[in-house]
Enzyme design. Structure first.
Site, short mmCIF file in Angstrom:
data_model
loop_
_atom_site.label_atom_id
_atom_site.label_comp_id
_atom_site.label_asym_id
_atom_site.label_seq_id
_atom_site.Cartn_x
_atom_site.Cartn_y
_atom_site.Cartn_z
N ASN A 201 22.64 -47.74 10.46
CA ASN A 201 22.10 -47.09 11.64
C ASN A 201 21.96 -45.60 11.32
O ASN A 201 22.90 -44.97 10.85
CB ASN A 201 23.03 -47.30 12.83
CG ASN A 201 22.43 -46.84 14.13
OD1 ASN A 201 21.94 -45.73 14.22
ND2 ASN A 201 22.47 -47.69 15.12
N HIS B 153 17.16 -55.85 17.58
CA HIS B 153 18.04 -55.59 16.45
C HIS B 153 19.48 -55.74 16.92
O HIS B 153 19.82 -55.40 18.04
CB HIS B 153 17.80 -54.19 15.86
CG HIS B 153 17.89 -53.09 16.85
ND1 HIS B 153 16.90 -52.83 17.78
CD2 HIS B 153 18.86 -52.17 17.06
CE1 HIS B 153 17.25 -51.79 18.51
NE2 HIS B 153 18.45 -51.37 18.10
N HIS C 141 23.42 -54.81 16.52
CA HIS C 141 24.32 -53.75 16.06
C HIS C 141 25.63 -54.39 15.59
O HIS C 141 26.16 -55.28 16.26
CB HIS C 141 24.66 -52.78 17.20
CG HIS C 141 23.52 -51.93 17.61
ND1 HIS C 141 23.31 -50.66 17.10
CD2 HIS C 141 22.50 -52.15 18.49
CE1 HIS C 141 22.23 -50.13 17.65
NE2 HIS C 141 21.72 -51.02 18.49
#
Length: 170
Positions: A59, A128, A130
């Protein structure tokens, strides 16, 4: 004081780049994650690994050291659009990522999840997942004294370190 009020008082320290990103200063592309997929030179790319269907990336603005996102290469917005093959691929990549982080960094917990839609905090219209590692005693003195969080791992160094570990795990 409610937990919402406590959270709203929390201060965050982050890089100038994050501030610009939060204010909308982003590469001029239709989708950041498709830009990563396409290796668009104006989009920061922290890809660790990819399969035929998915990409694993650090990230760019991590919440914790080892904060990873995994996303399908196909541009989709809704979770229900994932094919079984894409869902299984993301699942396998999640497991591999967790094994690497547990083994190499002694991670003792994880937050896993998707922010689906703007009302959930999602800021990228491309689904997406995490993966946020959690560590023992991760609250530091700034968390305690001033309700402020600092991330101490620069994302490009994290990318370099995790890329090496990913290949080593194969």
């Amino acid at each position: 004081m409610s937990s919402y009020e406590e959270h709203s008082l929390r201060k965050n320290l982050f890089s100038i780049g994050k501030l610009g990103y939060a204010k909308g200063d982003r590469p001029n592309v239709d989708c950041i994650l498709c830009g990563v997929r396409d290796k668009n030179e104006i989009v920061p790319n922290l890809t660790i690994a990819e399969t035929e269907l998915s990409i694993v990336s650090v990230n760019l603005f991590p919440y914790n050291p080892g904060h990873i996102i995994i996303f399908p290469k196909r541009h989709i917005i809704h979770y229900l659009e994932l094919t079984e093959e894409e869902a299984l691929d993301i699942h396998k990549l999640t497991q591999k990522t967790m094994r690497i982080l547990e083994k190499q960094w002694k991670v003792q917990g994880f937050n896993l999840g998707y922010n689906l839609g703007k009302n959930s905090g999602g800021s990228i219209p491309h689904i997406h997942e995490h993966i946020v590692p959690r560590f023992p005693n991760e609250a530091g003195f700034l968390d305690v004294l001033s309700n402020t969080r600092i991330v101490i791992y620069e994302p490009y160094q994290m990318w370099d370190d995790l890329k090496k570990l990913w290949v080593k795990e194969d």
